[in-house]
Motif scaffolding. Structure first.
Motif, PDB file in Angstrom:
ATOM      1  N   ASN A 146      -4.185  -4.541   1.286  1.00 49.87           N
ATOM      2  CA  ASN A 146      -3.446  -3.960   2.400  1.00 49.87           C
ATOM      3  C   ASN A 146      -3.672  -2.450   2.407  1.00 49.87           C
ATOM      4  OD1 ASN A 146      -0.991  -2.554   3.610  1.00 49.87           O
ATOM      5  ND2 ASN A 146      -0.562  -4.669   4.195  1.00 49.87           N
ATOM      6  N   PHE A 147      -4.166  -1.941   3.518  1.00 53.05           N
ATOM      7  CA  PHE A 147      -4.498  -0.511   3.592  1.00 53.05           C
ATOM      8  C   PHE A 147      -3.285   0.370   3.334  1.00 53.05           C
ATOM      9  CE2 PHE A 147      -4.152   3.153   6.484  1.00 53.05           C
ATOM     10  CZ  PHE A 147      -5.015   4.017   5.822  1.00 53.05           C
ATOM     11  N   ASP A 148      -2.140   0.063   3.934  1.00 49.56           N
ATOM     12  CA  ASP A 148      -0.954   0.905   3.770  1.00 49.56           C
ATOM     13  C   ASP A 148      -0.499   0.946   2.313  1.00 49.56           C
ATOM     14  OD1 ASP A 148      -0.702   1.626   6.487  1.00 49.56           O
ATOM     15  OD2 ASP A 148       0.234  -0.305   6.938  1.00 49.56           O
ATOM     16  N   VAL A 149      -0.557  -0.210   1.644  1.00 52.72           N
ATOM     17  CA  VAL A 149      -0.181  -0.267   0.229  1.00 52.72           C
ATOM     18  C   VAL A 149      -1.165   0.547  -0.614  1.00 52.72           C
ATOM     19  CG1 VAL A 149       0.157  -1.796  -1.755  1.00 52.72           C
ATOM     20  CG2 VAL A 149       0.934  -2.514   0.518  1.00 52.72           C
ATOM     21  N   GLU A 150      -2.446   0.415  -0.279  1.00 51.43           N
ATOM     22  CA  GLU A 150      -3.474   1.171  -1.008  1.00 51.43           C
ATOM     23  C   GLU A 150      -3.262   2.676  -0.856  1.00 51.43           C
ATOM     24  OE1 GLU A 150      -7.901   2.276   0.113  1.00 51.43           O
ATOM     25  OE2 GLU A 150      -7.758   0.159  -0.418  1.00 51.43           O
ATOM     26  N   ARG A 151      -3.006   3.109   0.356  1.00 52.18           N
ATOM     27  CA  ARG A 151      -2.799   4.545   0.603  1.00 52.18           C
ATOM     28  C   ARG A 151      -1.615   5.072  -0.192  1.00 52.18           C
ATOM     29  NH1 ARG A 151      -1.657   5.870   6.679  1.00 52.18           N
ATOM     30  NH2 ARG A 151       0.086   4.483   6.153  1.00 52.18           N
ATOM     31  N   GLU A 152      -0.529   4.310  -0.225  1.00 56.45           N
ATOM     32  CA  GLU A 152       0.645   4.731  -0.981  1.00 56.45           C
ATOM     33  C   GLU A 152       0.346   4.776  -2.471  1.00 56.45           C
ATOM     34  OE1 GLU A 152       4.423   6.049  -1.859  1.00 56.45           O
ATOM     35  OE2 GLU A 152       3.346   5.991   0.053  1.00 56.45           O
ATOM     36  N   ALA A 153      -0.410   3.782  -2.968  1.00 58.67           N
ATOM     37  CA  ALA A 153      -0.766   3.756  -4.388  1.00 58.67           C
ATOM     38  C   ALA A 153      -1.608   4.967  -4.758  1.00 58.67           C
ATOM     39  CB  ALA A 153      -1.516   2.467  -4.710  1.00 58.67           C
ATOM     40  N   VAL A 154      -2.564   5.299  -3.903  1.00 52.99           N
ATOM     41  CA  VAL A 154      -3.409   6.473  -4.154  1.00 52.99           C
ATOM     42  C   VAL A 154      -2.556   7.738  -4.190  1.00 52.99           C
ATOM     43  CG1 VAL A 154      -5.180   7.962  -3.136  1.00 52.99           C
ATOM     44  CG2 VAL A 154      -5.553   5.492  -3.282  1.00 52.99           C
ATOM     45  N   ASN A 155      -1.633   7.870  -3.244  1.00 47.81           N
ATOM     46  CA  ASN A 155      -0.771   9.054  -3.206  1.00 47.81           C
ATOM     47  C   ASN A 155       0.098   9.162  -4.455  1.00 47.81           C
ATOM     48  OD1 ASN A 155      -1.770   9.806  -0.709  1.00 47.81           O
ATOM     49  ND2 ASN A 155      -0.140   8.789   0.448  1.00 47.81           N
ATOM     50  N   VAL A 156       0.614   8.027  -4.919  1.00 49.00           N
ATOM     51  CA  VAL A 156       1.452   8.033  -6.127  1.00 49.00           C
ATOM     52  C   VAL A 156       0.638   8.447  -7.343  1.00 49.00           C
ATOM     53  CG1 VAL A 156       2.724   6.555  -7.732  1.00 49.00           C
ATOM     54  CG2 VAL A 156       3.143   6.365  -5.275  1.00 49.00           C
ATOM     55  N   LEU A 157      -0.561   7.885  -7.467  1.00 46.13           N
ATOM     56  CA  LEU A 157      -1.402   8.196  -8.622  1.00 46.13           C
ATOM     57  C   LEU A 157      -1.825   9.662  -8.626  1.00 46.13           C
ATOM     58  CD1 LEU A 157      -3.563   4.944  -8.682  1.00 46.13           C
ATOM     59  CD2 LEU A 157      -1.884   5.642 -10.398  1.00 46.13           C
ATOM     60  N   VAL A 158      -2.161  10.194  -7.455  1.00 46.76           N
ATOM     61  CA  VAL A 158      -2.506  11.609  -7.368  1.00 46.76           C
ATOM     62  C   VAL A 158      -1.298  12.465  -7.737  1.00 46.76           C
ATOM     63  CG1 VAL A 158      -3.170  13.467  -5.791  1.00 46.76           C
ATOM     64  CG2 VAL A 158      -4.362  11.279  -5.698  1.00 46.76           C
ATOM     65  N   GLY A 159      -0.108  12.021  -7.311  1.00 41.85           N
ATOM     66  CA  GLY A 159       1.112  12.733  -7.668  1.00 41.85           C
ATOM     67  C   GLY A 159       1.374  12.745  -9.166  1.00 41.85           C
ATOM     68  N   LYS A 160       0.870  11.743  -9.849  1.00 41.69           N
ATOM     69  CA  LYS A 160       1.001  11.679 -11.303  1.00 41.69           C
ATOM     70  C   LYS A 160      -0.105  12.461 -12.007  1.00 41.69           C
ATOM     71  CE  LYS A 160       3.525   7.313 -11.593  1.00 41.69           C
ATOM     72  NZ  LYS A 160       4.707   7.908 -12.256  1.00 41.69           N
ATOM     73  N   GLN A 161      -0.913  13.141 -11.216  1.00 42.08           N
ATOM     74  CA  GLN A 161      -1.954  14.039 -11.719  1.00 42.08           C
ATOM     75  C   GLN A 161      -3.019  13.315 -12.544  1.00 42.08           C
ATOM     76  OE1 GLN A 161       0.552  17.093 -13.630  1.00 42.08           O
ATOM     77  NE2 GLN A 161       0.100  18.428 -11.883  1.00 42.08           N
ATOM     78  N   VAL A 162      -3.421  12.127 -12.087  1.00 37.06           N
ATOM     79  CA  VAL A 162      -4.536  11.466 -12.760  1.00 37.06           C
ATOM     80  C   VAL A 162      -5.790  12.319 -12.594  1.00 37.06           C
ATOM     81  CG1 VAL A 162      -3.587   9.142 -12.449  1.00 37.06           C
ATOM     82  CG2 VAL A 162      -5.108  10.096 -10.698  1.00 37.06           C
ATOM     83  N   ASP A 163      -6.695  12.220 -13.556  1.00 38.36           N
ATOM     84  CA  ASP A 163      -7.917  13.023 -13.497  1.00 38.36           C
ATOM     85  C   ASP A 163      -8.940  12.435 -12.541  1.00 38.36           C
ATOM     86  OD1 ASP A 163      -6.976  14.819 -15.427  1.00 38.36           O
ATOM     87  OD2 ASP A 163      -7.620  13.504 -17.049  1.00 38.36           O
ATOM     88  N   GLY A 164      -8.809  11.142 -12.241  1.00 39.29           N
ATOM     89  CA  GLY A 164      -9.750  10.504 -11.335  1.00 39.29           C
ATOM     90  C   GLY A 164      -9.283   9.128 -10.951  1.00 39.29           C
ATOM     91  N   LEU A 165      -9.946   8.556  -9.950  1.00 38.30           N
ATOM     92  CA  LEU A 165      -9.553   7.249  -9.430  1.00 38.30           C
ATOM     93  C   LEU A 165     -10.762   6.333  -9.304  1.00 38.30           C
ATOM     94  CD1 LEU A 165      -7.199   8.342  -6.511  1.00 38.30           C
ATOM     95  CD2 LEU A 165      -6.476   7.016  -8.500  1.00 38.30           C
ATOM     96  N   ILE A 166     -10.554   5.069  -9.597  1.00 44.52           N
ATOM     97  CA  ILE A 166     -11.507   4.003  -9.281  1.00 44.52           C
ATOM     98  C   ILE A 166     -10.803   3.121  -8.257  1.00 44.52           C
ATOM     99  CG2 ILE A 166     -12.789   2.013 -10.144  1.00 44.52           C
ATOM    100  CD1 ILE A 166     -12.926   3.442 -12.856  1.00 44.52           C
ATOM    101  N   VAL A 167     -11.399   3.001  -7.074  1.00 43.50           N
ATOM    102  CA  VAL A 167     -10.728   2.332  -5.959  1.00 43.50           C
ATOM    103  C   VAL A 167     -11.624   1.253  -5.369  1.00 43.50           C
ATOM    104  CG1 VAL A 167      -9.602   2.635  -3.704  1.00 43.50           C
ATOM    105  CG2 VAL A 167      -9.492   4.465  -5.412  1.00 43.50           C
ATOM    106  N   THR A 168     -11.037   0.084  -5.108  1.00 41.21           N
ATOM    107  CA  THR A 168     -11.691  -0.961  -4.324  1.00 41.21           C
ATOM    108  C   THR A 168     -11.101  -0.899  -2.927  1.00 41.21           C
ATOM    109  OG1 THR A 168     -11.925  -2.358  -6.288  1.00 41.21           O
ATOM    110  CG2 THR A 168     -12.172  -3.423  -4.153  1.00 41.21           C
ATOM    111  N   PRO A 169     -11.769  -0.235  -1.976  1.00 44.09           N
ATOM    112  CA  PRO A 169     -11.147   0.013  -0.662  1.00 44.09           C
ATOM    113  C   PRO A 169     -10.838  -1.280   0.088  1.00 44.09           C
ATOM    114  CG  PRO A 169     -13.116   1.356  -0.978  1.00 44.09           C
ATOM    115  CD  PRO A 169     -13.118   0.332  -2.062  1.00 44.09           C
ATOM    116  N   ALA A 170      -9.623  -1.363   0.609  1.00 43.99           N
ATOM    117  CA  ALA A 170      -9.242  -2.528   1.407  1.00 43.99           C
ATOM    118  C   ALA A 170      -9.907  -2.513   2.773  1.00 43.99           C
ATOM    119  CB  ALA A 170      -7.723  -2.569   1.570  1.00 43.99           C
TER     120      ALA A 170
END
Length: 355
Positions: free
Chosen positions: A109-133
């Motif tokens: 789900n795109f909306d869920v993915e976007r929120e997850a990305v925002n949360v992870l960035v807010g937690k100051q992760v150094d990088g992301l591995i994403v499977t785009p919806a």
């Protein structure tokens, strides 16, 4: 003097320094792994940290070093063994390099993915591995560049984004196994996927949000066309009713008088649903229905018949994505890479000529 009663969650660098009888700056150098200290002092500080059950303040350390030593991973469906294997490989590589992993599930789900990305960035992760919806709704991924967050796209690509990507040769593999079905004599074929269609053009061209499924459909249709199979005899079965699930679409397909004699399933979850519904209808496999699935899930080996599969190098894909992300985090500036891994067909007993 009465000793201070310390809990591991409240033990500070200053506490460790007092316990080891060294300065706070010396303790900080030892616990932070930087600077120079003697072996004797380092051992004393480490022994004190262990005795006090000291835990580093990750937030404070990230503010000092600029790195959280954490990677965020966003996948489509953690119940799918494909993603389970990928996450295990990613975690193994990350841990070996001193990184922790935070996992999020988008449920495709795109909306869920976007929120997850925002949360992870807010937690100051150094990088992301994403499977785009979706390969169409990508604003949240574009924004990551301005935030200097390193990203690797896993299994699905977005050509307009200049990001490292690891994929399989989906289109070529789909064309190869479709040709295998055609060579066996099948003329009524179907490609079945749980993916929902975004929309379609007036001429009937499909717009599939998931790039990997889109490439597989392209390979399927290309092989059918080259084999002289008319478009109406090359069914594309999508998840037409997301609330009810793919089962409704599969039921309609299997209940029609001229149902397909061979099916290519976009993944092992789809193949399992087809297998179950065929059994419920006493459709004998493979004599009345041949089946090939993407992904070599464990269950495909133990059914009767065992299922022919397109085996993806998912563990290798996971390792590559983690290694590439860590290289970026550590300062690699080479141009973005598109890494394509070859799949292989494992032939079992689920494909025979049509009755």
């Amino acid at each position: 003097m009465e000793k201070k009663n310390l809990h591991s969650s409240s033990v500070t660098v200053a506490d460790v320094a007092r316990h080891a009888n060294v300065s706070k700056s010396t303790a900080a150098r030892v616990l932070g792994g930087y600077g120079v200290t003697s072996e004797k002092v380092r051992e004393r500080v480490q022994a004190s940290a262990k005795a006090l059950k000291y835990r580093p303040n990750e937030l404070a350390r990230s503010m000092t070093t600029g790195k959280s030593k954490t990677i965020g991973v966003v996948v489509g469906d953690i119940e799918n063994s494909f993603f389970g294997i990928a996450v295990r490989s990613i975690t193994d590589v990350a841990n070996a390099h001193g990184f922790n992993v935070i996992l999020a599930n988008s449920d495709e789900n795109f909306d869920v993915e976007r929120e997850a990305v925002n949360v992870l960035v807010g937690k100051q992760v150094d990088g992301l591995i994403v499977t785009p919806a979706s390969r169409y709704e990508i604003g949240h991924l574009e924004n990551l560049k301005s935030e200097n967050c390193k990203v690797v796209l896993f299994d699905r690509e977005i050509p307009s984004l200049d990001m490292d990507t690891v994929v399989s040769d989906d289109q070529e593999a789909a064309a190869a196994v479709t040709k295998q079905l055609l060579d066996a004599g099948h003329c009524r074929l179907a490609f079945v996927t749980a993916t929902e269609e975004k929309d379609s053009d007036a001429d009937g061209a499909l717009h599939i949000p998931t790039s990997s499924v889109g490439r597989r459909i392209e390979g399927f249709l290309t092989a059918c066309n080259e084999g002289g199979i008319a478009r109406e005899d090359s069914l594309i079965v999508l998840n037409s009713d997301p609330k009810a699930g793919l089962g409704v679409s599969i039921s309609k397909m299997l209940d029609q008088p001229n149902r397909p004699t061979a099916i290519l399933a976009s993944d092992s979850h789809v193949a399992l649903e087809i297998f179950k519904q065929a059994q419920e209808r006493n459709i004998e496999m493979p004599s009345q229905l041949s089946l090939i699935a993407f992904h070599n899930a464990d269950w495909t080996e133990v059914t009767r018949p065992a299922i022919t599969v397109v085996d993806q190098p998912v563990a290798q894909m996971g390792r590559w994505s983690a290694e590439q992300l860590i290289k970026r985090i550590e300062g690699c500036t080479e141009p973005a890479l598109r890494h394509v891994m070859k799949m292989k067909v494992i032939n079992r007993q689920s494909v025979v000529p049509p009755a």
